[in-house]
Motif scaffolding. Structure first.
Motif, PDB file in Angstrom:
ATOM      1  N   LEU A  73       0.824  -1.205   0.000  1.00 39.89           N
ATOM      2  CA  LEU A  73       0.000   0.000   0.000  1.00 39.89           C
ATOM      3  C   LEU A  73       0.858   1.255   0.000  1.00 39.89           C
ATOM      4  O   LEU A  73       0.573   2.219  -0.707  1.00 39.89           O
ATOM      5  CB  LEU A  73      -0.938   0.005   1.212  1.00 39.89           C
ATOM      6  N   PHE A  74       1.934   1.257   0.777  1.00 47.00           N
ATOM      7  CA  PHE A  74       2.829   2.411   0.820  1.00 47.00           C
ATOM      8  C   PHE A  74       3.438   2.693  -0.553  1.00 47.00           C
ATOM      9  O   PHE A  74       3.437   3.833  -1.024  1.00 47.00           O
ATOM     10  CB  PHE A  74       3.949   2.187   1.842  1.00 47.00           C
ATOM     11  N   TRP A  75       3.976   1.663  -1.192  1.00 43.83           N
ATOM     12  CA  TRP A  75       4.644   1.872  -2.481  1.00 43.83           C
ATOM     13  C   TRP A  75       3.662   2.249  -3.591  1.00 43.83           C
ATOM     14  O   TRP A  75       3.979   3.075  -4.454  1.00 43.83           O
ATOM     15  CB  TRP A  75       5.480   0.653  -2.872  1.00 43.83           C
ATOM     16  N   LEU A  76       2.477   1.667  -3.578  1.00 44.38           N
ATOM     17  CA  LEU A  76       1.462   2.063  -4.562  1.00 44.38           C
ATOM     18  C   LEU A  76       1.026   3.503  -4.344  1.00 44.38           C
ATOM     19  O   LEU A  76       0.851   4.267  -5.303  1.00 44.38           O
ATOM     20  CB  LEU A  76       0.258   1.125  -4.500  1.00 44.38           C
ATOM     21  N   SER A  77       0.863   3.896  -3.096  1.00 48.91           N
ATOM     22  CA  SER A  77       0.480   5.274  -2.783  1.00 48.91           C
ATOM     23  C   SER A  77       1.578   6.253  -3.197  1.00 48.91           C
ATOM     24  O   SER A  77       1.290   7.331  -3.734  1.00 48.91           O
ATOM     25  CB  SER A  77       0.194   5.418  -1.290  1.00 48.91           C
ATOM     26  N   ALA A  78       2.817   5.885  -2.957  1.00 50.81           N
ATOM     27  CA  ALA A  78       3.936   6.746  -3.353  1.00 50.81           C
ATOM     28  C   ALA A  78       3.990   6.906  -4.876  1.00 50.81           C
ATOM     29  O   ALA A  78       4.204   8.015  -5.392  1.00 50.81           O
ATOM     30  CB  ALA A  78       5.256   6.182  -2.828  1.00 50.81           C
ATOM     31  N   ALA A  79       3.785   5.816  -5.601  1.00 48.12           N
ATOM     32  CA  ALA A  79       3.799   5.882  -7.063  1.00 48.12           C
ATOM     33  C   ALA A  79       2.655   6.754  -7.583  1.00 48.12           C
ATOM     34  O   ALA A  79       2.835   7.556  -8.508  1.00 48.12           O
ATOM     35  CB  ALA A  79       3.709   4.479  -7.659  1.00 48.12           C
ATOM     36  N   MET A  80       1.468   6.620  -6.984  1.00 52.70           N
ATOM     37  CA  MET A  80       0.334   7.451  -7.417  1.00 52.70           C
ATOM     38  C   MET A  80       0.568   8.920  -7.060  1.00 52.70           C
ATOM     39  O   MET A  80       0.194   9.818  -7.823  1.00 52.70           O
ATOM     40  CB  MET A  80      -0.971   6.968  -6.784  1.00 52.70           C
TER      41      MET A  80
END
Length: 79
Positions: A24-31
């Motif tokens: 979730l952290f990495w997906l949020s950072a990418a978005m």
């Protein structure tokens, strides 16, 4: 590829967080980066158009291309 229970527990022991939280952290950072990039593009295009350094047709084309790229990246990240 699915993680086994041993891999999941090893990841959680080493990082202190479950793999789902890391995902979730990495997906949020990418978005967030993708959204900031698109905001920068839109503001840059507006400033160029407002200062009459950019033709309206050029700005419109670049904005449409940026929007398509934003949607594609969003789909790839969130799918």
């Amino acid at each position: 590829m699915s993680m086994t229970a041993a891999q999941t527990s090893a990841f959680q022991a080493a990082s202190g967080i479950p793999p789902s939280a890391s995902n979730l952290f990495w997906l949020s950072a990418a978005m967030a980066v993708t959204t900031l990039w698109f905001a920068w593009l839109a503001i840059s295009l507006y400033k160029g158009w407002a200062n009459q350094n950019l033709k309206p047709a050029t700005a419109k084309g670049a904005l449409i291309k940026g929007l398509i790229l934003y949607f594609v990246l969003s789909w790839l990240i969130l799918h």
